[in-house]
Design an enzyme around this catalytic site. Structure first.
Site, PDB file in Angstrom:
ATOM      1  N   ASP A 114      27.935  93.721  19.831  1.00 18.04           N
ATOM      2  CA  ASP A 114      27.014  93.474  18.555  1.00 18.04           C
ATOM      3  C   ASP A 114      25.597  93.713  19.087  1.00 18.04           C
ATOM      4  O   ASP A 114      25.323  93.634  20.153  1.00 18.04           O
ATOM      5  CB  ASP A 114      27.256  92.394  17.544  1.00 18.04           C
ATOM      6  CG  ASP A 114      27.183  92.521  16.216  1.00 18.04           C
ATOM      7  OD1 ASP A 114      26.487  93.699  16.127  1.00 18.04           O
ATOM      8  OD2 ASP A 114      27.261  91.770  15.308  1.00 18.04           O
ATOM      9  N   ASP A 118      22.495  86.137  16.084  1.00 23.63           N
ATOM     10  CA  ASP A 118      21.204  85.563  15.164  1.00 23.63           C
ATOM     11  C   ASP A 118      21.684  84.074  14.839  1.00 23.63           C
ATOM     12  O   ASP A 118      21.426  83.050  15.650  1.00 23.63           O
ATOM     13  CB  ASP A 118      21.042  86.230  14.031  1.00 23.63           C
ATOM     14  CG  ASP A 118      19.754  85.537  13.157  1.00 23.63           C
ATOM     15  OD1 ASP A 118      19.125  84.753  13.593  1.00 23.63           O
ATOM     16  OD2 ASP A 118      19.918  85.887  11.739  1.00 23.63           O
ATOM     17  N   THR A 122      28.595  85.756  12.533  1.00 29.95           N
ATOM     18  CA  THR A 122      29.424  86.858  13.016  1.00 29.95           C
ATOM     19  C   THR A 122      30.313  86.932  13.869  1.00 29.95           C
ATOM     20  O   THR A 122      31.173  87.177  13.937  1.00 29.95           O
ATOM     21  CB  THR A 122      28.424  88.163  12.755  1.00 29.95           C
ATOM     22  OG1 THR A 122      27.613  88.052  11.593  1.00 29.95           O
ATOM     23  CG2 THR A 122      29.320  89.519  12.675  1.00 29.95           C
ATOM     24  N   TYR A 189      15.191  97.459  15.390  1.00 31.35           N
ATOM     25  CA  TYR A 189      16.020  98.364  16.144  1.00 31.35           C
ATOM     26  C   TYR A 189      15.696  99.927  15.808  1.00 31.35           C
ATOM     27  O   TYR A 189      15.347 100.277  14.639  1.00 31.35           O
ATOM     28  CB  TYR A 189      17.527  98.007  15.878  1.00 31.35           C
ATOM     29  CG  TYR A 189      17.885  96.844  16.645  1.00 31.35           C
ATOM     30  CD1 TYR A 189      17.980  96.728  18.055  1.00 31.35           C
ATOM     31  CD2 TYR A 189      18.081  95.643  15.938  1.00 31.35           C
ATOM     32  CE1 TYR A 189      18.565  95.776  18.567  1.00 31.35           C
ATOM     33  CE2 TYR A 189      18.298  94.463  16.420  1.00 31.35           C
ATOM     34  CZ  TYR A 189      18.499  94.428  17.812  1.00 31.35           C
ATOM     35  OH  TYR A 189      18.718  92.980  18.571  1.00 31.35           O
ATOM     36  N   PRO A 190      15.683 100.894  16.736  1.00 30.45           N
ATOM     37  CA  PRO A 190      15.306 102.052  16.465  1.00 30.45           C
ATOM     38  C   PRO A 190      16.087 102.705  15.531  1.00 30.45           C
ATOM     39  O   PRO A 190      15.639 103.664  14.765  1.00 30.45           O
ATOM     40  CB  PRO A 190      15.531 102.781  17.783  1.00 30.45           C
ATOM     41  CG  PRO A 190      16.375 101.845  18.509  1.00 30.45           C
ATOM     42  CD  PRO A 190      16.222 100.460  17.897  1.00 30.45           C
TER      43      PRO A 190
END
Ligand code: 5GP
Length: 209
Positions: A114, A118, A122, A189-190
Protein backbone atom coordinates in the site's frame (compact mmCIF):
# COMPACT_ATOMS: atom_id res chain seq x y z
CA UNK A 1 -3.47 23.24 5.95
CA UNK A 2 -0.18 25.12 5.62
CA UNK A 3 2.21 24.02 2.88
CA UNK A 4 4.74 22.89 5.51
CA UNK A 5 2.21 20.32 6.70
CA UNK A 6 2.06 18.71 3.31
CA UNK A 7 4.70 16.47 1.90
CA UNK A 8 4.95 16.19 -1.88
CA UNK A 9 6.26 12.98 -3.36
CA UNK A 10 7.43 12.69 -6.96
CA UNK A 11 7.22 9.66 -9.23
CA UNK A 12 11.01 9.51 -9.26
CA UNK A 13 11.07 9.43 -5.49
CA UNK A 14 8.56 6.56 -5.42
CA UNK A 15 10.61 4.70 -8.02
CA UNK A 16 13.74 5.00 -5.89
CA UNK A 17 11.97 4.03 -2.66
CA UNK A 18 10.65 0.87 -4.36
CA UNK A 19 14.11 0.07 -5.68
CA UNK A 20 15.65 0.48 -2.22
CA UNK A 21 13.08 -1.76 -0.56
CA UNK A 22 13.35 -4.42 -3.28
CA UNK A 23 17.12 -4.61 -2.69
CA UNK A 24 16.47 -5.01 1.02
CA UNK A 25 13.92 -7.80 0.41
CA UNK A 26 16.23 -9.66 -1.98
CA UNK A 27 19.16 -9.31 0.43
CA UNK A 28 17.01 -10.97 3.09
CA UNK A 29 16.20 -13.77 0.65
CA UNK A 30 12.51 -13.01 0.96
CA UNK A 31 11.48 -12.57 -2.66
CA UNK A 32 7.69 -12.88 -2.61
CA UNK A 33 5.77 -15.46 -4.63
CA UNK A 34 2.87 -13.07 -5.04
CA UNK A 35 2.22 -9.38 -4.50
CA UNK A 36 -1.15 -8.19 -3.26
CA UNK A 37 -1.73 -4.51 -4.01
CA UNK A 38 -4.30 -2.60 -2.02
CA UNK A 39 -6.07 -0.40 -4.57
CA UNK A 40 -5.65 2.28 -5.59
CA UNK A 41 -2.58 3.61 -3.71
CA UNK A 42 -0.75 0.29 -3.64
CA UNK A 43 -0.99 -0.35 -7.36
CA UNK A 44 1.81 1.84 -8.68
CA UNK A 45 4.31 0.91 -5.93
CA UNK A 46 3.40 -2.77 -6.43
CA UNK A 47 4.08 -2.55 -10.15
CA UNK A 48 7.38 -0.74 -9.66
CA UNK A 49 8.70 -2.99 -6.92
CA UNK A 50 7.90 -6.04 -9.05
CA UNK A 51 10.44 -4.87 -11.62
CA UNK A 52 13.13 -4.58 -8.98
CA UNK A 53 12.26 -7.96 -7.51
CA UNK A 54 12.78 -9.59 -10.87
CA UNK A 55 15.39 -12.29 -10.86
CA UNK A 56 16.88 -13.68 -14.08
CA UNK A 57 15.35 -16.96 -15.06
CA UNK A 58 12.40 -16.52 -12.69
CA UNK A 59 8.87 -15.68 -13.72
CA UNK A 60 7.47 -12.21 -13.04
CA UNK A 61 5.78 -12.12 -9.68
CA UNK A 62 1.99 -12.09 -10.14
CA UNK A 63 0.12 -9.10 -8.73
CA UNK A 64 -3.40 -9.37 -7.39
CA UNK A 65 -5.42 -6.34 -6.35
CA UNK A 66 -7.73 -6.03 -3.40
CA UNK A 67 -9.89 -2.95 -2.91
CA UNK A 68 -10.37 -1.61 0.59
CA UNK A 69 -11.97 1.68 1.52
CA UNK A 70 -12.61 3.23 4.85
CA UNK A 71 -16.30 3.83 5.51
CA UNK A 72 -15.91 7.55 5.97
CA UNK A 73 -13.86 7.90 2.78
CA UNK A 74 -16.81 6.48 0.86
CA UNK A 75 -18.98 9.22 2.37
CA UNK A 76 -21.03 6.67 4.29
CA UNK A 77 -22.20 7.46 7.77
CA UNK A 78 -21.32 4.94 10.38
CA UNK A 79 -24.59 3.99 12.01
CA UNK A 80 -23.02 3.02 15.32
CA UNK A 81 -20.70 5.83 16.29
CA UNK A 82 -18.67 3.78 18.71
CA UNK A 83 -17.51 1.39 15.99
CA UNK A 84 -15.17 4.03 14.58
CA UNK A 85 -13.69 3.49 11.15
CA UNK A 86 -14.85 0.42 9.30
CA UNK A 87 -13.31 -1.08 6.24
CA UNK A 88 -15.36 -1.95 3.17
CA UNK A 89 -14.18 -4.53 0.66
CA UNK A 90 -14.68 -3.17 -2.82
CA UNK A 91 -12.61 -5.85 -4.56
CA UNK A 92 -11.15 -9.17 -3.43
CA UNK A 93 -8.80 -11.87 -4.64
CA UNK A 94 -9.52 -13.44 -8.01
CA UNK A 95 -9.49 -17.09 -7.02
CA UNK A 96 -10.23 -18.19 -10.59
CA UNK A 97 -7.02 -16.61 -11.86
CA UNK A 98 -5.07 -17.72 -8.80
CA UNK A 99 -6.08 -21.36 -9.14
CA UNK A 100 -5.53 -21.41 -12.89
CA UNK A 101 -2.17 -19.64 -13.07
CA UNK A 102 -0.66 -19.77 -9.63
CA UNK A 103 -1.90 -22.36 -7.13
CA UNK A 104 -3.33 -21.32 -3.78
CA UNK A 105 -1.81 -18.87 -1.32
CA UNK A 106 -0.91 -21.72 1.02
CA UNK A 107 2.78 -21.95 1.86
CA UNK A 108 3.62 -18.84 -0.17
CA UNK A 109 5.52 -15.65 0.59
CA UNK A 110 2.95 -12.89 0.16
CA UNK A 111 3.87 -9.21 -0.04
CA UNK A 112 1.02 -6.79 0.69
CA UNK A 113 1.63 -3.33 -0.77
CA UNK A 114 0.00 0.00 0.00
CA UNK A 115 1.16 3.59 -0.31
CA UNK A 116 0.71 4.80 3.27
CA UNK A 117 0.16 3.42 6.73
CA UNK A 118 -1.85 6.13 8.43
CA UNK A 119 -4.08 4.77 11.22
CA UNK A 120 -3.16 1.17 10.24
CA UNK A 121 -6.86 0.26 9.98
CA UNK A 122 -6.59 -0.82 6.34
CA UNK A 123 -3.42 -2.88 6.74
CA UNK A 124 -4.76 -4.59 9.84
CA UNK A 125 -7.91 -5.53 7.95
CA UNK A 126 -5.96 -6.76 4.91
CA UNK A 127 -3.61 -8.96 6.93
CA UNK A 128 -6.27 -10.47 9.17
CA UNK A 129 -8.68 -11.18 6.29
CA UNK A 130 -5.97 -12.67 4.09
CA UNK A 131 -4.76 -14.82 6.98
CA UNK A 132 -8.32 -16.08 7.47
CA UNK A 133 -8.58 -16.80 3.76
CA UNK A 134 -5.44 -18.95 3.90
CA UNK A 135 -6.58 -20.88 6.99
CA UNK A 136 -9.89 -21.61 5.25
CA UNK A 137 -8.08 -22.95 2.19
CA UNK A 138 -5.71 -24.98 4.36
CA UNK A 139 -8.61 -26.63 6.14
CA UNK A 140 -10.40 -27.25 2.87
CA UNK A 141 -7.38 -28.84 1.18
CA UNK A 142 -6.02 -30.53 4.29
CA UNK A 143 -2.71 -28.67 4.01
CA UNK A 144 -2.47 -27.33 7.54
CA UNK A 145 1.26 -27.97 7.99
CA UNK A 146 2.49 -25.38 5.47
CA UNK A 147 3.66 -21.94 6.58
CA UNK A 148 2.36 -18.93 4.70
CA UNK A 149 4.44 -15.83 5.27
CA UNK A 150 2.94 -12.35 5.01
CA UNK A 151 5.02 -9.21 4.65
CA UNK A 152 4.00 -5.59 4.18
CA UNK A 153 5.59 -2.86 2.10
CA UNK A 154 4.41 0.73 2.33
CA UNK A 155 6.09 3.80 0.92
CA UNK A 156 5.33 5.82 4.04
CA UNK A 157 4.51 5.06 7.62
CA UNK A 158 3.14 7.98 9.61
CA UNK A 159 4.69 8.14 13.04
CA UNK A 160 1.52 8.43 15.11
CA UNK A 161 -0.64 6.38 17.47
CA UNK A 162 -2.30 3.64 15.43
CA UNK A 163 -5.91 2.51 15.69
CA UNK A 164 -5.17 -1.12 14.87
CA UNK A 165 -2.22 -3.45 15.21
CA UNK A 166 -0.28 -5.80 12.99
CA UNK A 167 0.91 -9.20 14.19
CA UNK A 168 3.93 -8.95 16.50
CA UNK A 169 5.54 -11.78 14.58
CA UNK A 170 5.50 -9.62 11.45
CA UNK A 171 6.89 -6.48 13.09
CA UNK A 172 9.53 -8.33 15.12
CA UNK A 173 10.86 -10.29 12.17
CA UNK A 174 11.31 -7.24 9.95
CA UNK A 175 8.47 -8.20 7.66
CA UNK A 176 6.80 -4.82 8.02
CA UNK A 177 8.77 -2.55 5.72
CA UNK A 178 8.14 1.18 5.40
CA UNK A 179 10.47 2.85 2.91
CA UNK A 180 10.19 6.03 4.98
CA UNK A 181 8.75 6.92 8.35
CA UNK A 182 7.37 10.44 8.36
CA UNK A 183 5.62 12.71 10.82
CA UNK A 184 1.86 12.99 10.83
CA UNK A 185 1.12 15.23 7.86
CA UNK A 186 -0.77 14.98 4.60
CA UNK A 187 1.18 13.17 1.92
CA UNK A 188 0.55 14.33 -1.65
CA UNK A 189 1.16 11.54 -4.15
CA UNK A 190 1.84 12.33 -7.79
CA UNK A 191 -1.12 10.35 -9.13
CA UNK A 192 -3.45 12.87 -7.48
CA UNK A 193 -1.66 15.92 -8.86
CA UNK A 194 -3.58 18.23 -11.20
CA UNK A 195 -0.37 19.90 -12.28
CA UNK A 196 2.36 17.25 -12.28
CA UNK A 197 5.13 19.75 -13.17
CA UNK A 198 4.32 21.97 -10.21
CA UNK A 199 3.88 18.92 -7.97
CA UNK A 200 7.30 17.58 -9.00
CA UNK A 201 8.92 20.96 -8.32
CA UNK A 202 7.34 21.07 -4.84
CA UNK A 203 8.58 17.52 -4.19
CA UNK A 204 12.09 18.45 -5.35
CA UNK A 205 12.10 21.51 -3.08
CA UNK A 206 11.40 19.17 -0.16
CA UNK A 207 14.12 16.77 -1.28
CA UNK A 208 11.65 14.13 -2.43
CA UNK A 209 12.82 13.62 -5.98
P1 5GP B 1 -5.28 3.89 7.20
O1 5GP B 1 -5.80 4.99 8.10
O2 5GP B 1 -6.24 2.75 7.15
O3 5GP B 1 -3.87 3.48 7.56
O4 5GP B 1 -5.20 4.50 5.75
C1 5GP B 1 -6.32 4.51 4.91
C2 5GP B 1 -6.08 5.15 3.58
O5 5GP B 1 -6.19 6.57 3.75
C3 5GP B 1 -4.73 4.97 2.91
O6 5GP B 1 -4.61 3.75 2.21
C4 5GP B 1 -4.72 6.14 1.96
O7 5GP B 1 -5.41 5.84 0.79
C5 5GP B 1 -5.47 7.20 2.74
N1 5GP B 1 -4.52 8.15 3.35
C6 5GP B 1 -4.19 8.25 4.66
N2 5GP B 1 -3.29 9.23 4.85
C7 5GP B 1 -3.04 9.76 3.62
C8 5GP B 1 -2.18 10.82 3.15
O8 5GP B 1 -1.44 11.48 3.89
N3 5GP B 1 -2.20 11.07 1.81
C9 5GP B 1 -3.00 10.38 0.94
N4 5GP B 1 -2.95 10.72 -0.35
N5 5GP B 1 -3.81 9.38 1.35
C10 5GP B 1 -3.84 9.07 2.67
Amino acid sequence: MAEAERMYISYNNIHKLCQKVAKHILARNERPDIIIAITGGGMIPARIIRSFLKVKGQKNIPIQAIGLSLYEDLGLKNSVETIGKEVIRTQWLDFGALNQHFDSLIGKKILIVDEVDDTRTTLHYAVSELEKEVVEQQNLLNRTNEDTVFSIFVLHNKDKPKKAELPDSMINSGRYIAAQTVSDMWLCYPWDAEDIEEHTELAKAQGND
